[in-house]
Design an enzyme around this catalytic site. Structure first.
Site, PDB file in Angstrom:
ATOM      1  N   HIS A 185     -38.895   7.365  13.502  1.00  0.00           N
ATOM      2  CA  HIS A 185     -39.498   6.478  12.502  1.00  0.00           C
ATOM      3  C   HIS A 185     -39.026   5.023  12.584  1.00  0.00           C
ATOM      4  O   HIS A 185     -39.809   4.122  12.856  1.00  0.00           O
ATOM      5  CB  HIS A 185     -39.190   6.990  11.087  1.00  0.00           C
ATOM      6  CG  HIS A 185     -39.547   8.411  10.828  1.00  0.00           C
ATOM      7  ND1 HIS A 185     -40.840   8.857  10.640  1.00  0.00           N
ATOM      8  CD2 HIS A 185     -38.754   9.517  10.715  1.00  0.00           C
ATOM      9  CE1 HIS A 185     -40.831  10.161  10.420  1.00  0.00           C
ATOM     10  NE2 HIS A 185     -39.580  10.591  10.451  1.00  0.00           N
TER      11      HIS A 185
HETATM   12  O1  RIB Z   1     -39.547   9.356   6.104  1.00  0.00           O
HETATM   13  C1  RIB Z   1     -38.760   8.839   7.146  1.00  0.00           C
HETATM   14  C2  RIB Z   1     -37.840   7.783   6.642  1.00  0.00           C
HETATM   15  O2  RIB Z   1     -36.946   8.332   5.661  1.00  0.00           O
HETATM   16  C3  RIB Z   1     -36.918   7.211   7.737  1.00  0.00           C
HETATM   17  O3  RIB Z   1     -36.588   5.886   7.447  1.00  0.00           O
HETATM   18  C4  RIB Z   1     -35.710   8.081   7.633  1.00  0.00           C
HETATM   19  O4  RIB Z   1     -34.533   7.438   8.148  1.00  0.00           O
HETATM   20  C5  RIB Z   1     -35.602   8.243   6.140  1.00  0.00           C
HETATM   21  O5  RIB Z   1     -34.976   7.079   5.618  1.00  0.00           O
END
Ligand code: RIB
Ligand code: CA
Length: 320
Positions: free
Chosen positions: A245
């Site tokens: 992500h």
């Molecule tokens: O949903 C994914 C996000 O939530 C990413 O930033 C992960 O590190 C958590 O913070």
């Protein structure tokens, strides 16, 4: 002295293995001037996200980067964490030494406000990798910063892809929907990296192996982090690898053409428990509401991993 043409950024983060990949990518990229890293509670509680941010800086041999502690929980709601994904420490995977670099005394939101007011207008970019509590607090404390921020590039939300912590909501927005609502209503230019994009950049075996083969200590530690981090999503989605992500935020700053999307109106659900934290993205323009975010939907995944791997290869020298 030659003009410093690097882009000034502040990374607001809840490390998290994918946050670690984003921070290492930023610190390995000479185009970026990381003014500071602000920790927020999210994946794990604040004491651990603040610890983890310093561990990552030390892995990158960048003890010069100031790390600030921010919000220990959302603006109004109890904290929700994600140890089921990231492990108890938030950086499970490699054996890591405790950090020795100190935390800054200044609070995260105060640092954000001061940095924006002290630097030229439109010169500081906020890179948000976790719940948006720190940024919302900065906007509450100093509303005048809204007109001075260059842009906010954030990982959060989802629309055609749905949610990951509930069927409707992505974790960062779900944890503090009130903070997200403040940010999306702020008028600051926003670039949004939702699950629709991040679910297309999977840490496949081949890609993780390429990172593991790199000589630096930072790359090896990251590859072990990713092997731990990906297992949850591999089991959930039945994929080869998990979504990486947060580095999408930094990759956008370095190579924006890797991504494509469109300007949309985005509103945040804060009232319903069923759809709490849902990012309601008007992708087809049916509301007639003004667009407040560039919502990304597609990414060149191979190009993204080539960028990440090449920067991890050239950015760090320490081998032991
Ligand atoms: O949903 C994914 C996000 O939530 C990413 O930033 C992960 O590190 C958590 O913070
Ligand atoms: Ca994160």
């Amino acid at each position: 002295m030659a003009d410093d043409t690097r882009q000034k950024i502040i990374i607001d983060t809840d490390p998290g293995q994918d946050d670690a990949a984003a921070i290492l990518l930023a610190l390995a990229s000479p185009e970026l001037d990381v003014l500071g890293i602000t920790a927020v509670a999210g994946n794990v509680p604040l004491d651990l996200t603040a610890r983890n941010a310093r561990i990552i800086c030390e892995l990158a041999e960048r003890r010069d980067v100031p790390v600030f502690a921010g919000a220990a929980g959302p603006l109004t709601r109890p904290l929700v964490t994600a140890e089921h994904v990231h492990g108890k420490s938030g950086l499970d995977g490699p054996a890591l030494d405790e950090p020795t670099m100190a935390m800054q005394v200044e609070d995260a939101s105060a640092f954000i406000v001061r940095s924006i007011l002290e630097n030229e207008e439109q010169s500081v970019t906020l890179c948000a990798l976790g719940p948006l509590t720190n940024i919302a607090e900065a906007l509450h404390d100093a509303p005048e910063i809204a007109g001075r921020v260059r842009e906010i590039v954030l990982m959060g939300g989802g629309f055609f892809e749905g949610g990951n912590i509930t069927p409707a909501a992505e974790f960062n927005i779900y944890v503090d929907p009130e903070a997200a609502d403040i940010v999306f209503r702020s008028g600051i230019p926003i670039v949004m990296m939702p699950l629709d994009v991040t679910h297309k950049v999977l840490t496949t075996r081949v890609r993780t192996e390429r990172i593991a083969q790199l000589p630096s200590r930072a790359a090896k530690a990251l590859s072990e982090m990713l092997l731990f981090f990906e297992r949850f999503d591999e089991e959930k989605y039945g994929t080869d690898g998990g979504p990486l992500h947060d580095p999408c935020v930094i990759a956008y700053l370095l190579k924006p053409d890797l991504f494509s999307g469109r300007m949309c109106n985005v509103e945040i659900e804060t009232m319903s428990e069923l759809t709490r934290g849902m990012t309601v993205v008007d992708w087809w323009g049916v509301t007639g509401q003004a667009a407040n975010a560039m919502v990304m939907r597609d990414v060149d995944a191979e190009g993204f991993f080539e960028l990440l791997t090449s920067r991890l290869d050239t950015g760090f020298s320490r081998r032991d």
